[in-house]
Motif scaffolding. Structure first.
Motif, PDB file in Angstrom:
ATOM      1  N   ASP A 186     -41.423 -16.554  -6.545  1.00 54.08           N
ATOM      2  CA  ASP A 186     -41.625 -17.943  -6.144  1.00 54.08           C
ATOM      3  C   ASP A 186     -42.238 -18.794  -7.248  1.00 54.08           C
ATOM      4  O   ASP A 186     -42.230 -20.018  -7.164  1.00 54.08           O
ATOM      5  CB  ASP A 186     -42.500 -18.009  -4.886  1.00 54.08           C
ATOM      6  CG  ASP A 186     -41.828 -17.339  -3.713  1.00 54.08           C
ATOM      7  OD1 ASP A 186     -40.617 -17.571  -3.510  1.00 54.08           O
ATOM      8  OD2 ASP A 186     -42.506 -16.568  -3.000  1.00 54.08           O
ATOM      9  N   VAL A 187     -42.773 -18.152  -8.279  1.00 55.44           N
ATOM     10  CA  VAL A 187     -43.369 -18.888  -9.393  1.00 55.44           C
ATOM     11  C   VAL A 187     -42.327 -19.767 -10.075  1.00 55.44           C
ATOM     12  O   VAL A 187     -42.599 -20.912 -10.429  1.00 55.44           O
ATOM     13  CB  VAL A 187     -44.018 -17.913 -10.409  1.00 55.44           C
ATOM     14  CG1 VAL A 187     -44.413 -18.632 -11.686  1.00 55.44           C
ATOM     15  CG2 VAL A 187     -45.225 -17.230  -9.772  1.00 55.44           C
ATOM     16  N   PHE A 188     -41.116 -19.253 -10.237  1.00 56.12           N
ATOM     17  CA  PHE A 188     -40.084 -19.970 -10.987  1.00 56.12           C
ATOM     18  C   PHE A 188     -39.641 -21.264 -10.307  1.00 56.12           C
ATOM     19  O   PHE A 188     -39.625 -22.317 -10.950  1.00 56.12           O
ATOM     20  CB  PHE A 188     -38.920 -19.026 -11.289  1.00 56.12           C
ATOM     21  CG  PHE A 188     -39.401 -17.793 -12.018  1.00 56.12           C
ATOM     22  CD1 PHE A 188     -39.750 -17.864 -13.359  1.00 56.12           C
ATOM     23  CD2 PHE A 188     -39.576 -16.603 -11.345  1.00 56.12           C
ATOM     24  CE1 PHE A 188     -40.236 -16.752 -14.032  1.00 56.12           C
ATOM     25  CE2 PHE A 188     -40.059 -15.477 -12.007  1.00 56.12           C
ATOM     26  CZ  PHE A 188     -40.393 -15.549 -13.353  1.00 56.12           C
ATOM     27  N   PRO A 189     -39.320 -21.241  -9.007  1.00 53.52           N
ATOM     28  CA  PRO A 189     -38.999 -22.530  -8.374  1.00 53.52           C
ATOM     29  C   PRO A 189     -40.207 -23.459  -8.307  1.00 53.52           C
ATOM     30  O   PRO A 189     -40.063 -24.679  -8.396  1.00 53.52           O
ATOM     31  CB  PRO A 189     -38.496 -22.161  -6.976  1.00 53.52           C
ATOM     32  CG  PRO A 189     -38.827 -20.740  -6.765  1.00 53.52           C
ATOM     33  CD  PRO A 189     -39.052 -20.118  -8.100  1.00 53.52           C
ATOM     34  N   MET A 190     -41.417 -22.886  -8.189  1.00 55.06           N
ATOM     35  CA  MET A 190     -42.610 -23.734  -8.175  1.00 55.06           C
ATOM     36  C   MET A 190     -42.760 -24.454  -9.508  1.00 55.06           C
ATOM     37  O   MET A 190     -43.075 -25.650  -9.542  1.00 55.06           O
ATOM     38  CB  MET A 190     -43.853 -22.898  -7.858  1.00 55.06           C
ATOM     39  CG  MET A 190     -43.933 -22.510  -6.396  1.00 55.06           C
ATOM     40  SD  MET A 190     -45.253 -21.356  -5.982  1.00 55.06           S
ATOM     41  CE  MET A 190     -46.701 -22.197  -6.506  1.00 55.06           C
TER      42      MET A 190
ATOM     43  N   GLU B  82     -51.980 -17.667  -0.938  1.00 60.27           N
ATOM     44  CA  GLU B  82     -51.348 -17.338  -2.227  1.00 60.27           C
ATOM     45  C   GLU B  82     -51.117 -18.603  -3.056  1.00 60.27           C
ATOM     46  O   GLU B  82     -51.234 -18.586  -4.274  1.00 60.27           O
ATOM     47  CB  GLU B  82     -49.996 -16.633  -2.047  1.00 60.27           C
ATOM     48  CG  GLU B  82     -49.981 -15.465  -1.098  1.00 60.27           C
ATOM     49  CD  GLU B  82     -49.612 -15.866   0.325  1.00 60.27           C
ATOM     50  OE1 GLU B  82     -50.398 -15.552   1.236  1.00 60.27           O
ATOM     51  OE2 GLU B  82     -48.561 -16.482   0.530  1.00 60.27           O
ATOM     52  N   PHE B  83     -50.770 -19.696  -2.388  1.00 65.66           N
ATOM     53  CA  PHE B  83     -50.526 -20.965  -3.077  1.00 65.66           C
ATOM     54  C   PHE B  83     -51.836 -21.471  -3.695  1.00 65.66           C
ATOM     55  O   PHE B  83     -51.875 -21.869  -4.855  1.00 65.66           O
ATOM     56  CB  PHE B  83     -49.953 -21.987  -2.096  1.00 65.66           C
ATOM     57  CG  PHE B  83     -49.428 -23.240  -2.745  1.00 65.66           C
ATOM     58  CD1 PHE B  83     -48.120 -23.295  -3.191  1.00 65.66           C
ATOM     59  CD2 PHE B  83     -50.232 -24.357  -2.897  1.00 65.66           C
ATOM     60  CE1 PHE B  83     -47.630 -24.456  -3.785  1.00 65.66           C
ATOM     61  CE2 PHE B  83     -49.747 -25.515  -3.485  1.00 65.66           C
ATOM     62  CZ  PHE B  83     -48.441 -25.559  -3.936  1.00 65.66           C
ATOM     63  N   LYS B  84     -52.918 -21.433  -2.902  1.00 64.31           N
ATOM     64  CA  LYS B  84     -54.217 -21.874  -3.409  1.00 64.31           C
ATOM     65  C   LYS B  84     -54.657 -20.998  -4.574  1.00 64.31           C
ATOM     66  O   LYS B  84     -55.147 -21.503  -5.585  1.00 64.31           O
ATOM     67  CB  LYS B  84     -55.264 -21.841  -2.298  1.00 64.31           C
ATOM     68  CG  LYS B  84     -55.088 -22.934  -1.261  1.00 64.31           C
ATOM     69  CD  LYS B  84     -56.248 -22.937  -0.308  1.00 64.31           C
ATOM     70  CE  LYS B  84     -55.809 -22.447   1.034  1.00 64.31           C
ATOM     71  NZ  LYS B  84     -56.838 -22.389   2.052  1.00 64.31           N
TER      72      LYS B  84
END
Length: 133
Positions: free
Chosen positions: A19-23, A120-122
């Motif tokens: 998910d790091v890449f689309p973020m 996880e986002f935080k």
């Protein structure tokens, strides 16, 4: 649609390394300076100072302040990265991009906020904040 139905309209999986890449695609479209400002606000500085001085605030409060600022930045830039956000939310929820696009506005906004509130986002943004200082 009732609040109960809206609350159960989707389920979000945990964020992973993929998910790091689309973020980062979304962040680059929004602009790194806009995100950097989320970590430089007076509210964040005050929350960090209070947390480190033991004045009632804790680092979770800092995360909440940052999450609110990040949500405001994302909401202001939605038109610039609509497709990337649809793709990201579809991937997290197991829904199609078309299903995401067809969500009621309140459900869509709630979905974005729920992603931003994920632990996880935080955690991700706390790590990234070190790069933005």
């Amino acid at each position: 649609m009732t609040n109960e139905t809206t609350a159960k309209a989707y389920e979000l999986r945990n964020l992973t390394a993929d998910d790091v890449f689309p973020m980062f695609r979304i962040i680059s479209k929004i602009g790194i300076r806009e995100f950097k400002s989320c970590f430089e606000s007076e509210a964040v500085s005050t929350a960090i100072a209070n947390a480190t001085a033991g004045k009632g605030a804790d680092l979770n409060a800092v995360g909440v302040v940052i999450a609110i600022d990040v949500a405001a930045v994302i909401m202001s830039k939605l038109p610039d990265c609509k497709e990337e956000i649809y793709h990201f939310l579809a991937n997290l929820s197991g829904m199609s991009k078309e299903d995401i696009a067809a969500l009621p506005m309140v459900t869509f906004a709630s979905m974005i906020i729920n992603v931003i509130k994920k632990e996880e986002f935080k955690d991700f943004f706390q790590v990234v904040s070190g790069l933005l200082k």
